[in-house]
Structure formats: C-alpha cells, structure tokens
Design a protein around this motif. Structure first.
Motif, PDB file in Angstrom:
ATOM      1  N   GLN A 202       0.836  -1.199   0.000  1.00  0.00           N
ATOM      2  CA  GLN A 202       0.000   0.000   0.000  1.00  0.00           C
ATOM      3  C   GLN A 202       0.872   1.251   0.000  1.00  0.00           C
ATOM      4  O   GLN A 202       0.590   2.221  -0.709  1.00  0.00           O
ATOM      5  N   MET A 203       1.933   1.220   0.789  1.00  0.00           N
ATOM      6  CA  MET A 203       2.848   2.370   0.851  1.00  0.00           C
ATOM      7  C   MET A 203       3.556   2.550  -0.486  1.00  0.00           C
ATOM      8  O   MET A 203       3.762   3.688  -0.935  1.00  0.00           O
TER       9      MET A 203
ATOM     10  N   GLN B  59       2.312   1.759  -3.427  1.00  0.00           N
ATOM     11  CA  GLN B  59       1.333   2.298  -4.366  1.00  0.00           C
ATOM     12  C   GLN B  59       1.120   3.795  -4.128  1.00  0.00           C
ATOM     13  O   GLN B  59       1.036   4.581  -5.073  1.00  0.00           O
ATOM     14  N   GLN B  60       1.058   4.190  -2.855  1.00  0.00           N
ATOM     15  CA  GLN B  60       0.889   5.609  -2.533  1.00  0.00           C
ATOM     16  C   GLN B  60       2.081   6.418  -3.017  1.00  0.00           C
ATOM     17  O   GLN B  60       1.927   7.518  -3.547  1.00  0.00           O
TER      18      GLN B  60
ATOM     19  N   GLU C   9       1.822   6.863  -6.756  1.00  0.00           N
ATOM     20  CA  GLU C   9       0.813   7.854  -7.132  1.00  0.00           C
ATOM     21  C   GLU C   9       1.340   9.273  -6.981  1.00  0.00           C
ATOM     22  O   GLU C   9       0.921  10.184  -7.693  1.00  0.00           O
TER      23      GLU C   9
END
Length: 388
Positions: free
Chosen positions: A191-192, A194-195, A198
């Motif tokens: 998740q980190m 992917q963030q 982005e």
C-alpha cells in the motif's frame, strides 16, 4: 587546540607559592597581590593576600605543598590550626583559600564545607579549598598564568605529556552511522509503495516503467569490474597522539586506555576489500598498539623506547564502534615510564546518524509481534568505488 587537562606539579613549595600568587593575581585582577612577610615569620595562616577588583576587603591564601613533597593529604587538624591563625590576620579577611598540591580528597572537602557554613553563621571569613586538580582547571582558564607556567624554568625541567586524539584535541565529536531496519507487513508495504507511486512525477514513472535504467546497463565482466571497498560507517577513527611537552625524555613508556561499555567494539580498520581487491593470507601487523577486545583496553607500547622533548608519537590506526545512542563518554588513560607517570581523560561526544530502511515481511510474520525484532539497529555499510 585543546590539550590534556593535566599539568606537572611545581618541584617545591616555593615554586608552588609563586604559582598561587600569579594565578590568583590574575583571577582577582589584583596587580597588588603579595606574599605575606618572609619565611620564618608569623604569617597568621596566610601566605599570599590581596584585594580582588571590586572588593574592599582582603582575601588570603594558605599554600600547602603536599603529595609530591610529603606524600600526605591535608588533615582536619591542620585545617583547623591554619584557620585559627588566619583569625589573627589584620585587617580581617573576607575569604580564606586553602591551595594544595594534594589530590582531591572527599574528607578534606567535607571538613572545609562544614567550616565554611560555620563561619557564614558567625559572620566571619569564608573558607574554600582548591586541590591540585582544581588548580589545574584554573590555570587552563587563565591564559597569562598558563603561559607563565608552561614557559617557566621549573616547568621545563619537569616531565610532562599530552595525550590527545590524532587531531590534537582531548575532546572530539563524532557522527557514526547506523541502519535502522523496520519490518513492515506485506499488505501495508505494498500500500505504501502504491501511494508513493501515485505521488511520483509522470516522467519518473515512465522512466521506471519503460526500464530506461536497468541493472543490465551496469553489468560488467569480472576482469573489468571496478575496485570497491566496503566501509563500516558505524566505526569512527580515534587514533591516539602522545606528545612530550617537557624538556626531559620519556624512557620506556607505555600508555593504557580503558574504554567504557559505551564503546562495544575496537578495530585497527573499518573496511573490507571487495571484488578484484580481495586480500587473503596477509593481515596488518601492529607493532606499537595492542587491542584487548575482551577487556576493552588499548595498550600503546612503542618499539622506540624514548620520546624526547617536543616530539610526538602516533599510535596505529584505531577505530571504535559506540552504542547507537547520543552520549558523552570519558576515556581514562594512564601513562607510565621509567621515572614518570601521568593520567587523564579523553572525551568523546557521540552524536549518531541513523538511517531507516523498511523491509517487507509476511502479514503473519512473528517478527511483527516483537518490537525488538520488528525494529533493529545494525551497522551501516557503504561501498566506495575507487577511481582508476
């Protein structure tokens, strides 16, 4: 340049009395400071006296040559006798100082403190004690006296030594690097990632997606591989410098340093050779500096047995690895020679730099449940490519 906070004592009580007159004359900004009478006369417990700048009363000093001359400490009976004599000094004193070449002694200091409080309640002169270590501190704080003492004939006839780090200072601030590894659950880690993607600018994302930079670009054969050295940046250099600043030579001398527990490893180097520069079969030979890792003791015993005046000796390279926390530590040292010995301290201010690295582990990894295993601090290694 800072040098060791230790100085040899005057050779006799007359020289010590001269030193006290010079030192307190500078401290008090008193050009009129004087010795009291002459030897053999009743001096009312005071050897040196003067009126400090801004005062309207006399301060007096009782000079006591001890330890080097009589091998004794300042005793309570002697203190009381000199104080009683000082009560007859005219005009009355505002303060009385005991200055002694004896080393600091908790018994004598306690007696003086109690006597001082007693006098304050009675409204008579204060009483203070300066042992040799206290006097040395004052000498270092008063440049005129310091220069006078170092250049005096008495001092030059003495044996004296400075023990410092390689840079000539007795205090050093160092910034060893450490690596903090933080274990993160796979799901949270991704998740980190992917963030972060982005938030990544478009041109960088395209470069990564299209493999504009790939490991293959940098791959080379073994014969053309660059020379590399891996340094452990958790170590810092603390090579020792010994300087004979007296006029007499130091013969058959040996220096011992006792490292505190805050230093958890000592080494002659902080690097390992890699790649085409792997060295095997040969080790550095150390002739003058010996490390006892079990007791954290460093012994410097040079092959050249004599260190003449104004000459210096540098130990073999020494590297220390401290605990990864901010601290100030003292390293006691002791030098002994054929007919001279001295001791003192070196001071290290440890201000570590800690870099973090996140490591992906399974969501159900037991490492995530134990804080001591989830976050660890390890040595920081850095590979340096040597230019041709």
């Amino acid at each position: 340049m800072k040098i060791s906070q230790s100085l040899p004592k005057p050779e006799n009580w007359q020289d010590f009395e001269n030193l006290c007159k010079k030192l307190w004359g500078e401290i008090w900004s008193c050009a009129e400071i004087k010795k009291n009478g002459r030897s053999g006369q009743n001096q009312a417990g005071i050897d040196v006296y003067g009126i400090p700048k801004g005062e309207i009363s006399y301060f007096g000093i009782q000079c006591k040559g001890k330890d080097e001359y009589t091998n004794k400490q300042l005793l309570e009976k002697e203190i009381n006798e000199e104080i009683e004599k000082a009560k007859k000094f005219e005009p009355s004193l505002k303060k009385m100082y005991f200055a002694t070449t004896a080393v600091k002694d908790v018994v004598a200091e306690t007696v003086i403190r109690k006597k001082n409080i007693e006098h304050l309640k009675q409204g008579i002169f204060e009483v203070h004690l300066y042992s040799w270590e206290d006097i040395v501190d004052l000498i270092f704080e008063n440049k005129t006296t310091y220069d006078y003492y170092l250049n005096s004939q008495t001092f030059k006839k003495s044996q004296s030594v400075n023990v410092t780090f390689k840079n000539g200072e007795t205090e050093m601030t160092v910034n060893p690097k450490f690596l903090q590894k933080i274990r993160v659950a796979r799901t949270k880690y991704e998740q980190m990632e992917q963030q972060a993607k982005e938030l990544m600018p478009d041109w960088i994302e395209k470069m990564v997606d299209k493999h504009w930079i790939t490991p293959e670009i940098f791959s080379t054969s073994f014969s053309n591989s660059p020379k590399q050295t891996e340094f452990n940046r958790s170590f810092f250099e603390g090579t020792i410098l010994v300087t004979n600043n007296g006029s007499d030579p130091l013969e058959h001398w040996k220096l011992t340093l006792s490292l505190p527990e805050d230093i958890n490893e000592i080494s002659y180097k902080n690097c390992e050779k890699k790649g085409s520069y792997i060295i095997s079969g040969l080790k550095n030979v150390h002739f003058d500096t010996f490390i006892n890792s079990e007791s954290n003791i460093i012994t410097i015993e040079p092959r050249k047995k004599i260190l003449v005046g104004d000459d210096s000796f540098e130990s073999d390279s020494l590297f220390y690895k401290p605990n990864p926390k901010k601290s100030s530590i003292k390293i006691p040292w002791k030098l002994v020679s054929k007919d001279f010995k001295e001791k003192g301290f070196l001071t290290l201010h440890i201000e570590p730099k800690i870099e973090s690295e996140r490591i992906k582990v399974d969501d159900n990894s037991p490492l995530l449940l134990d804080e001591n295993k989830r976050i660890t601090i390890e040595d920081f290694f850095e590979t340096v490519v040597e230019s041709e």
